[in-house]
Design a protein around this motif. Structure first.
Motif, PDB file in Angstrom:
ATOM      1  N   PHE B  64     -15.773   0.958  -0.162  1.00 49.32           N
ATOM      2  CA  PHE B  64     -16.365   0.746  -1.481  1.00 49.32           C
ATOM      3  C   PHE B  64     -15.771  -0.552  -2.031  1.00 49.32           C
ATOM      4  O   PHE B  64     -14.660  -0.568  -2.542  1.00 49.32           O
ATOM      5  CB  PHE B  64     -16.042   1.909  -2.420  1.00 49.32           C
ATOM      6  N   LYS B  65     -16.502  -1.622  -1.869  1.00 50.42           N
ATOM      7  CA  LYS B  65     -16.010  -2.969  -2.173  1.00 50.42           C
ATOM      8  C   LYS B  65     -16.828  -3.526  -3.318  1.00 50.42           C
ATOM      9  O   LYS B  65     -18.034  -3.300  -3.374  1.00 50.42           O
ATOM     10  CB  LYS B  65     -16.197  -3.827  -0.918  1.00 50.42           C
ATOM     11  N   PHE B  66     -16.212  -4.222  -4.229  1.00 50.75           N
ATOM     12  CA  PHE B  66     -16.971  -4.813  -5.330  1.00 50.75           C
ATOM     13  C   PHE B  66     -16.219  -5.975  -5.944  1.00 50.75           C
ATOM     14  O   PHE B  66     -15.049  -6.193  -5.637  1.00 50.75           O
ATOM     15  CB  PHE B  66     -17.320  -3.755  -6.391  1.00 50.75           C
ATOM     16  N   GLU B  67     -16.914  -6.717  -6.798  1.00 51.82           N
ATOM     17  CA  GLU B  67     -16.253  -7.792  -7.540  1.00 51.82           C
ATOM     18  C   GLU B  67     -15.854  -7.272  -8.899  1.00 51.82           C
ATOM     19  O   GLU B  67     -16.636  -6.626  -9.576  1.00 51.82           O
ATOM     20  CB  GLU B  67     -17.219  -8.964  -7.741  1.00 51.82           C
ATOM     21  N   ASP B  68     -14.613  -7.568  -9.313  1.00 51.13           N
ATOM     22  CA  ASP B  68     -14.265  -7.179 -10.679  1.00 51.13           C
ATOM     23  C   ASP B  68     -14.831  -8.223 -11.633  1.00 51.13           C
ATOM     24  O   ASP B  68     -15.479  -9.186 -11.223  1.00 51.13           O
ATOM     25  CB  ASP B  68     -12.755  -6.962 -10.830  1.00 51.13           C
ATOM     26  N   LYS B  69     -14.625  -7.989 -12.939  1.00 54.02           N
ATOM     27  CA  LYS B  69     -15.273  -8.860 -13.918  1.00 54.02           C
ATOM     28  C   LYS B  69     -14.771 -10.297 -13.862  1.00 54.02           C
ATOM     29  O   LYS B  69     -15.397 -11.213 -14.383  1.00 54.02           O
ATOM     30  CB  LYS B  69     -15.101  -8.273 -15.323  1.00 54.02           C
ATOM     31  N   GLY B  70     -13.586 -10.473 -13.237  1.00 58.15           N
ATOM     32  CA  GLY B  70     -13.074 -11.830 -13.064  1.00 58.15           C
ATOM     33  C   GLY B  70     -13.595 -12.468 -11.781  1.00 58.15           C
ATOM     34  O   GLY B  70     -13.153 -13.546 -11.405  1.00 58.15           O
ATOM     35  N   GLY B  71     -14.541 -11.813 -11.090  1.00 62.79           N
ATOM     36  CA  GLY B  71     -15.116 -12.390  -9.885  1.00 62.79           C
ATOM     37  C   GLY B  71     -14.246 -12.209  -8.658  1.00 62.79           C
ATOM     38  O   GLY B  71     -14.492 -12.809  -7.607  1.00 62.79           O
ATOM     39  N   ARG B  72     -13.222 -11.370  -8.753  1.00 65.33           N
ATOM     40  CA  ARG B  72     -12.323 -11.176  -7.628  1.00 65.33           C
ATOM     41  C   ARG B  72     -12.805  -9.979  -6.786  1.00 65.33           C
ATOM     42  O   ARG B  72     -13.194  -8.954  -7.337  1.00 65.33           O
ATOM     43  CB  ARG B  72     -10.911 -10.917  -8.163  1.00 65.33           C
ATOM     44  N   GLU B  73     -12.764 -10.139  -5.483  1.00 65.70           N
ATOM     45  CA  GLU B  73     -13.193  -9.052  -4.605  1.00 65.70           C
ATOM     46  C   GLU B  73     -12.095  -8.013  -4.450  1.00 65.70           C
ATOM     47  O   GLU B  73     -10.958  -8.331  -4.080  1.00 65.70           O
ATOM     48  CB  GLU B  73     -13.567  -9.585  -3.225  1.00 65.70           C
ATOM     49  N   VAL B  74     -12.446  -6.767  -4.745  1.00 61.97           N
ATOM     50  CA  VAL B  74     -11.506  -5.650  -4.615  1.00 61.97           C
ATOM     51  C   VAL B  74     -12.227  -4.523  -3.894  1.00 61.97           C
ATOM     52  O   VAL B  74     -13.443  -4.567  -3.695  1.00 61.97           O
ATOM     53  CB  VAL B  74     -11.004  -5.161  -5.998  1.00 61.97           C
ATOM     54  N   GLY B  75     -11.485  -3.514  -3.492  1.00 70.79           N
ATOM     55  CA  GLY B  75     -12.106  -2.366  -2.847  1.00 70.79           C
ATOM     56  C   GLY B  75     -11.259  -1.131  -3.042  1.00 70.79           C
ATOM     57  O   GLY B  75     -10.045  -1.232  -3.291  1.00 70.79           O
ATOM     58  N   LEU B  76     -11.896   0.023  -2.980  1.00 75.79           N
ATOM     59  CA  LEU B  76     -11.132   1.269  -3.033  1.00 75.79           C
ATOM     60  C   LEU B  76     -10.442   1.464  -1.687  1.00 75.79           C
ATOM     61  O   LEU B  76     -11.027   1.214  -0.640  1.00 75.79           O
ATOM     62  CB  LEU B  76     -12.051   2.445  -3.342  1.00 75.79           C
ATOM     63  N   ARG B  77      -9.213   1.908  -1.712  1.00 76.09           N
ATOM     64  CA  ARG B  77      -8.472   2.100  -0.461  1.00 76.09           C
ATOM     65  C   ARG B  77      -9.174   3.136   0.405  1.00 76.09           C
ATOM     66  O   ARG B  77      -9.723   4.102  -0.107  1.00 76.09           O
ATOM     67  CB  ARG B  77      -7.039   2.546  -0.755  1.00 76.09           C
ATOM     68  N   PHE B  78      -9.153   2.921   1.713  1.00 72.14           N
ATOM     69  CA  PHE B  78      -9.767   3.875   2.639  1.00 72.14           C
ATOM     70  C   PHE B  78      -8.715   4.739   3.312  1.00 72.14           C
ATOM     71  O   PHE B  78      -9.038   5.642   4.087  1.00 72.14           O
ATOM     72  CB  PHE B  78     -10.630   3.161   3.683  1.00 72.14           C
ATOM     73  N   ASP B  79      -7.446   4.449   3.045  1.00 71.67           N
ATOM     74  CA  ASP B  79      -6.369   5.318   3.502  1.00 71.67           C
ATOM     75  C   ASP B  79      -5.137   5.019   2.660  1.00 71.67           C
ATOM     76  O   ASP B  79      -5.189   4.176   1.751  1.00 71.67           O
ATOM     77  CB  ASP B  79      -6.083   5.146   5.000  1.00 71.67           C
ATOM     78  N   LEU B  80      -4.035   5.720   2.926  1.00 66.88           N
ATOM     79  CA  LEU B  80      -2.810   5.482   2.170  1.00 66.88           C
ATOM     80  C   LEU B  80      -1.842   4.591   2.950  1.00 66.88           C
ATOM     81  O   LEU B  80      -0.750   4.292   2.471  1.00 66.88           O
ATOM     82  CB  LEU B  80      -2.136   6.815   1.819  1.00 66.88           C
ATOM     83  N   THR B  81      -2.254   4.165   4.134  1.00 69.33           N
ATOM     84  CA  THR B  81      -1.375   3.352   4.979  1.00 69.33           C
ATOM     85  C   THR B  81      -1.408   1.884   4.558  1.00 69.33           C
ATOM     86  O   THR B  81      -0.374   1.208   4.552  1.00 69.33           O
ATOM     87  CB  THR B  81      -1.792   3.488   6.463  1.00 69.33           C
ATOM     88  N   VAL B  82      -2.581   1.377   4.228  1.00 68.55           N
ATOM     89  CA  VAL B  82      -2.682  -0.029   3.815  1.00 68.55           C
ATOM     90  C   VAL B  82      -1.827  -0.305   2.571  1.00 68.55           C
ATOM     91  O   VAL B  82      -1.045  -1.258   2.571  1.00 68.55           O
ATOM     92  CB  VAL B  82      -4.156  -0.431   3.596  1.00 68.55           C
ATOM     93  N   PRO B  83      -1.932   0.519   1.518  1.00 65.31           N
ATOM     94  CA  PRO B  83      -1.047   0.261   0.363  1.00 65.31           C
ATOM     95  C   PRO B  83       0.433   0.291   0.757  1.00 65.31           C
ATOM     96  O   PRO B  83       1.224  -0.535   0.290  1.00 65.31           O
ATOM     97  CB  PRO B  83      -1.368   1.394  -0.611  1.00 65.31           C
ATOM     98  N   LEU B  84       0.794   1.225   1.627  1.00 61.87           N
ATOM     99  CA  LEU B  84       2.197   1.305   2.058  1.00 61.87           C
ATOM    100  C   LEU B  84       2.605   0.029   2.785  1.00 61.87           C
ATOM    101  O   LEU B  84       3.673  -0.537   2.521  1.00 61.87           O
ATOM    102  CB  LEU B  84       2.392   2.519   2.974  1.00 61.87           C
ATOM    103  N   ALA B  85       1.753  -0.441   3.694  1.00 62.71           N
ATOM    104  CA  ALA B  85       2.074  -1.650   4.452  1.00 62.71           C
ATOM    105  C   ALA B  85       2.218  -2.841   3.492  1.00 62.71           C
ATOM    106  O   ALA B  85       3.120  -3.667   3.641  1.00 62.71           O
ATOM    107  CB  ALA B  85       0.996  -1.913   5.498  1.00 62.71           C
ATOM    108  N   ARG B  86       1.343  -2.926   2.486  1.00 60.27           N
ATOM    109  CA  ARG B  86       1.464  -3.995   1.493  1.00 60.27           C
ATOM    110  C   ARG B  86       2.802  -3.925   0.771  1.00 60.27           C
ATOM    111  O   ARG B  86       3.502  -4.932   0.596  1.00 60.27           O
ATOM    112  CB  ARG B  86       0.320  -3.915   0.473  1.00 60.27           C
ATOM    113  N   ILE B  87       3.178  -2.712   0.364  1.00 57.92           N
ATOM    114  CA  ILE B  87       4.410  -2.534  -0.401  1.00 57.92           C
ATOM    115  C   ILE B  87       5.630  -2.882   0.456  1.00 57.92           C
ATOM    116  O   ILE B  87       6.549  -3.564   0.003  1.00 57.92           O
ATOM    117  CB  ILE B  87       4.479  -1.088  -0.952  1.00 57.92           C
ATOM    118  N   VAL B  88       5.604  -2.445   1.708  1.00 58.07           N
ATOM    119  CA  VAL B  88       6.735  -2.748   2.591  1.00 58.07           C
ATOM    120  C   VAL B  88       6.804  -4.255   2.856  1.00 58.07           C
ATOM    121  O   VAL B  88       7.880  -4.852   2.837  1.00 58.07           O
ATOM    122  CB  VAL B  88       6.618  -1.965   3.913  1.00 58.07           C
ATOM    123  N   ALA B  89       5.647  -4.873   3.053  1.00 60.10           N
ATOM    124  CA  ALA B  89       5.627  -6.306   3.361  1.00 60.10           C
ATOM    125  C   ALA B  89       6.162  -7.130   2.188  1.00 60.10           C
ATOM    126  O   ALA B  89       6.751  -8.190   2.390  1.00 60.10           O
ATOM    127  CB  ALA B  89       4.213  -6.745   3.715  1.00 60.10           C
TER     128      ALA B  89
END
Lengths: 434, 434
Positions: B64-89
């Motif tokens: 579920f990908k969309f542009e926010d009102k500032g024109g930035r591309e964001v998406g709903l997470r499809f798992d809990l691993t990607v956020p974890l990898a971002r946080i660890v990185a």
């Protein structure tokens, strides 16, 4: 790899903040259940037709709205009330009163600022199907009992009634179609002062005479039934205003029976922003630092469910701002004892010992003992220091020589005493000492 | 009002289903904490740069990908691993191993079908920073202990290792660049059978000779170290394959020390879909009805955190499919005792009695007694029937005559005995009988 960070206005929660949030949610659930509310969860997104039915000019500007891949307009919910209203409108068989709690995130495309995030967590209780002011009083009691448990002191609730405000605008001669605009200005009394309110009222086209009448009235506030007598006197010429005061009196009589009466302030200037409130409105404030604005808020919304195609259904509810309360509790420093204590740390001394360490960890966890075992093949010296720094009560040392005799060493980290125990008795031994 | 319903593929949860989900989450948290994992939460949406770093062709189609009102591309997470990898990185100071649990929703734009929703809830544990197969074994033990608590029986875990599969493709002479394609086909053995796999392999350009070698091997499966000796024999010419088998043996030795050994099946055909697994992979299955596919799954992903700009960091984790388990527990009928029992129902007989009812309700709730009071001004007869149907243990009847003497009637709903008690003693009296 240009941008690896959170979305603007949103935050990760870990460590102490996360433990505090879990604590707040646990406490909220306990209070909600004690008052007989049942849990409900809904998807984070709703069809745009649903979200926009709530009305209000700002809904579209503040909503994370997008088209899904099928070209359908959807948006992230901005509160937990819209999903509830949808569910009530479409589930005609719900017993009434329907008392539900919901705990979840909501999203608003606000300007991010201190204590305000674009993703925030709310914990709501609502009573659907009861028109009695006793239902309004109950949701306030729920919020106050929760506040008592987590804040102990330094909080109040301010209460007013939209019918009182409507009566006030009648008395002051404000045209009907300006009433809601008028409420919004009045609501800002604490923020912008009397002068500011006067300027806003004037800019909204309200006459000087009306504005001055309003300003005289809106400083009326105080505890208990006495101040409501003053509300009544002021509004005696307005039928709807008098009705609003009667509803507040019913609530006040309930509060007077409890020890929370001194925490309840009736306040003629409280309006709350949302257009859809129809009766009582309430707002909780934390009086200490940081001054984060309201910590809970809500009100009666007797016509909202109709907007979703439902039957006319009285409804009232209150929402606890969990995110702000996390910040308050962290600032209060009242966060000791929230970390789950590590009870046992297991130190395998060589790689072949790891399997016995894992076995013991599994047995401890089955017995609900909090346990970790070393996954990094570190030295005994390092492991004892680590166990100490993690605050473990016991360290179980799995060494080859002890193990030949079927034993492990168990060190009490406080007394430093170490005993040799048979592997199969380790869990029972430690459990008996915890 | 054309469309008031949930977004396609998503569902509201209430009543029994909601209670079951809360129960599953409580059990998961208990097990996670016992094994020394700490909680972490992240926003539901991530920048598209972050989500797409996980790679794989299907990410964009399923997000579920969309542009926010500032024109930035964001998406709903499809798992809990990607956020974890971002946080660890991006949090270089995290102590290692970092053991975190996360419970939250994720979203995939799949075709909705039985047991599969576009919004689903997962409960994950991951160990960051430990390369030892003991960490892989630990997350499997966590999932099995959770399964034991909630399912009692009828579940297994299948385990394999991507290095084993890599070795297998080497032995079979599959070109390197086709290895991942090959894994995907092998993974479908249970679904499409040997003939189906053979056809898929052929259509992916893998030679008949290679395919036949693969097919001979992938039926190897079984419990314990014996089957791993067969893995070792088969892969003895492959260095990476042998390394994979050694890792599995380390895990097997740990399991052999525990009573879960019989629940662990090493299975040469298990690959799991995700491209980023680098070592052990695991998948839990419920063996009863409904056959809902995997109930947990995970694996080792030693290179994922680098993709987010982090240091090379070994990592492994497992994810429990909470939504599917809700359906399993409902189907098992094992849901008695989950409803929070209403302990006290309070029946005010006239409107002026409501304030005393509310007072009592507030006092009961403060004492953690589950209580409701009538908000609808119903008759005593109706209220007693209601109290009965709600399963209340006691009904407190607040009537004007009793109240004149400062008393209320308390009816034991089981024995039908009724006693008169002073208002201020009611909570103590009832609490002592619960």
């Amino acid at each position: 790899m240009s941008e690896i960070r959170t979305v603007r206005g949103m935050r990760d929660l870990m460590g102490k903040e996360m433990l505090v949030r879990n604590y707040l949610i646990e406490q909220a659930v306990q209070v909600f259940r004690s008052f007989g509310y049942e849990p409900l969860d809904s998807p984070v997104m709703e069809l745009w037709e649903t979200l926009s039915a709530k009305g209000g000019d700002e809904v579209e500007a503040e909503t994370f709205k997008f088209e899904d891949k099928g070209g359908r307009e959807v948006g992230l919910r901005f509160d937990l009330t819209v999903p509830l209203a949808r569910i009530v409108a479409t589930n005609l068989h719900l017993p009434k009163p329907f008392k539900r709690y919901a705990i979840g995130k909501a999203w608003r495309y606000d300007r991010p600022q201190a204590g305000r995030y674009r993703e925030f967590m709310q914990a709501d209780v609502d009573v659907i199907g009861a028109s009695s002011p006793a239902a309004d009083a109950e949701v306030v009691l729920v919020a106050l009992e929760f506040s008592r448990r987590v804040l102990k002191t330094n909080y109040i609730v301010r209460i007013n009634n939209r019918k009182v405000l409507k009566g006030l605008t009648e008395i002051a001669g404000v045209p009907d179609d300006l009433a809601h605009e008028c409420f919004r200005s009045i609501d800002k009394l604490d923020k912008i002062g009397k002068k500011g309110v006067l300027e806003e009222l004037s800019s909204r086209g309200i006459s000087k005479e009306s504005s001055e009448k309003l300003l005289d009235a809106i400083e009326l506030r105080g505890n208990g039934l006495d101040v409501l007598d003053k509300f009544a006197e002021l509004l005696k010429e307005s039928e709807i205003g008098t009705e609003g005061v009667e509803e507040l009196k019913f609530m006040a009589e309930i509060f007077e029976e409890t020890e929370v009466s001194s925490l309840v302030e009736f306040d003629m200037a409280l309006a709350r922003g949302l257009d859809y409130y129809t009766g009582a409105v309430f707002e909780g404030r934390y009086l200490g630092k940081p001054a984060l604005g309201s910590i809970f808020g809500g009100g009666r919304y007797d016509h909202l469910i109709e907007r979703f195609g439902g039957q006319p259904t009285p409804a009232t509810g209150i929402s606890l701002g969990i995110g702000r309360l996390v910040d308050v509790l962290i600032a209060m420093g009242e966060t000791d004892g929230l970390e789950s204590e590590l009870q046992v740390f297991i130190a395998p001394l060589k790689r072949p010992m790891v399997r016995y360490a894992a076995r013991l960890a599994n047995e401890f966890a089955k017995a609900d003992v909090t346990v970790e075992f070393d996954l990094m093949e570190r030295s005994l010296k390092k492991l004892l220091a680590l166990s100490d720094s993690k605050g473990a009560r016991f360290t179980v040392i799995v060494g080859p020589r002890d193990l030949e005799k079927g034993q492990v060493s168990i060190r009490n980290m406080e007394t430093k005493d170490t005993v040799l125990i048979n592997l199969e008795d380790a869990v029972e031994y430690v459990s008996s000492k915890l």
